[in-house]
Scaffold this motif. Structure first.
Motif, PDB file in Angstrom:
ATOM      1  N   LEU A   1     -17.992  22.710 -42.988  1.00 51.46           N
ATOM      2  CA  LEU A   1     -17.597  24.062 -43.376  1.00 51.46           C
ATOM      3  C   LEU A   1     -18.644  25.068 -42.931  1.00 51.46           C
ATOM      4  N   TRP A   2     -19.905  24.731 -43.115  1.00 52.08           N
ATOM      5  CA  TRP A   2     -21.011  25.592 -42.667  1.00 52.08           C
ATOM      6  C   TRP A   2     -20.906  25.827 -41.161  1.00 52.08           C
ATOM      7  N   ASN A   3     -20.698  24.755 -40.403  1.00 49.62           N
ATOM      8  CA  ASN A   3     -20.643  24.865 -38.948  1.00 49.62           C
ATOM      9  C   ASN A   3     -19.455  25.699 -38.481  1.00 49.62           C
ATOM     10  N   VAL A   4     -18.310  25.540 -39.125  1.00 48.23           N
ATOM     11  CA  VAL A   4     -17.122  26.322 -38.754  1.00 48.23           C
ATOM     12  C   VAL A   4     -17.361  27.812 -39.007  1.00 48.23           C
ATOM     13  N   CYS A   5     -17.886  28.123 -40.172  1.00 50.32           N
ATOM     14  CA  CYS A   5     -18.140  29.530 -40.508  1.00 50.32           C
ATOM     15  C   CYS A   5     -19.262  30.118 -39.648  1.00 50.32           C
ATOM     16  N   ASN A   6     -20.273  29.323 -39.366  1.00 49.02           N
ATOM     17  CA  ASN A   6     -21.377  29.781 -38.523  1.00 49.02           C
ATOM     18  C   ASN A   6     -20.902  30.038 -37.097  1.00 49.02           C
ATOM     19  N   TYR A   7     -20.066  29.151 -36.567  1.00 47.35           N
ATOM     20  CA  TYR A   7     -19.519  29.344 -35.222  1.00 47.35           C
ATOM     21  C   TYR A   7     -18.707  30.639 -35.161  1.00 47.35           C
TER      22      TYR A   7
ATOM     23  N   ARG B   1     -19.089  33.288 -36.948  1.00 47.92           N
ATOM     24  CA  ARG B   1     -19.990  34.442 -36.985  1.00 47.92           C
ATOM     25  C   ARG B   1     -20.699  34.641 -35.642  1.00 47.92           C
ATOM     26  N   ARG B   2     -21.069  33.574 -34.984  1.00 46.70           N
ATOM     27  CA  ARG B   2     -21.791  33.694 -33.723  1.00 46.70           C
ATOM     28  C   ARG B   2     -20.893  34.133 -32.572  1.00 46.70           C
ATOM     29  N   HIS B   3     -19.623  33.743 -32.618  1.00 50.57           N
ATOM     30  CA  HIS B   3     -18.712  33.991 -31.491  1.00 50.57           C
ATOM     31  C   HIS B   3     -17.499  34.821 -31.892  1.00 50.57           C
ATOM     32  N   TYR B   4     -17.691  35.771 -32.791  1.00 49.90           N
ATOM     33  CA  TYR B   4     -16.536  36.525 -33.285  1.00 49.90           C
ATOM     34  C   TYR B   4     -15.879  37.371 -32.199  1.00 49.90           C
ATOM     35  N   LYS B   5     -16.641  37.883 -31.258  1.00 49.06           N
ATOM     36  CA  LYS B   5     -16.033  38.683 -30.183  1.00 49.06           C
ATOM     37  C   LYS B   5     -15.227  37.808 -29.233  1.00 49.06           C
ATOM     38  N   GLU B   6     -15.745  36.631 -28.937  1.00 46.93           N
ATOM     39  CA  GLU B   6     -15.027  35.704 -28.060  1.00 46.93           C
ATOM     40  C   GLU B   6     -13.755  35.178 -28.712  1.00 46.93           C
ATOM     41  N   LEU B   7     -13.734  35.145 -30.038  1.00 47.00           N
ATOM     42  CA  LEU B   7     -12.558  34.679 -30.765  1.00 47.00           C
ATOM     43  C   LEU B   7     -11.520  35.785 -30.956  1.00 47.00           C
TER      44      LEU B   7
END
Length: 70
Positions: free
Chosen positions: A8-14, A16-22
């Motif tokens: 869950l931490w990794n999914v939420c962290n990813y 946050r780090r790649h919100y523009k790409e998503l």
């Protein structure tokens, strides 16, 4: 339970780090991630308090990082 928490931490962290790409316009904060990830597998594997605390700790870590970066 520890494995599900780390995922869950990794999914939420990813997110946050790649919100523009998503394709997100706004930076995903704690409230957005709470609403968005309620149906995720890793969220459902955990008790609700554990999932909330995991997201709160991630939010706290990102706030600290961003403050130090300024």
């Amino acid at each position: 339970m520890c494995y599900a928490t780390s995922k869950l931490w990794n999914v939420c962290n990813y997110e946050r780090r790649h919100y523009k790409e998503l394709g997100r316009e706004k930076y995903p904060d704690w409230y957005y991630q709470k609403k968005e990830h309620k149906g995720d597998l890793w969220y459902r594997q955990l008790p609700s308090q554990t999932a909330q605390e995991t997201r709160k700790q991630l939010d706290k870590a990102w706030r600290s990082f961003l403050i130090l970066k300024i």
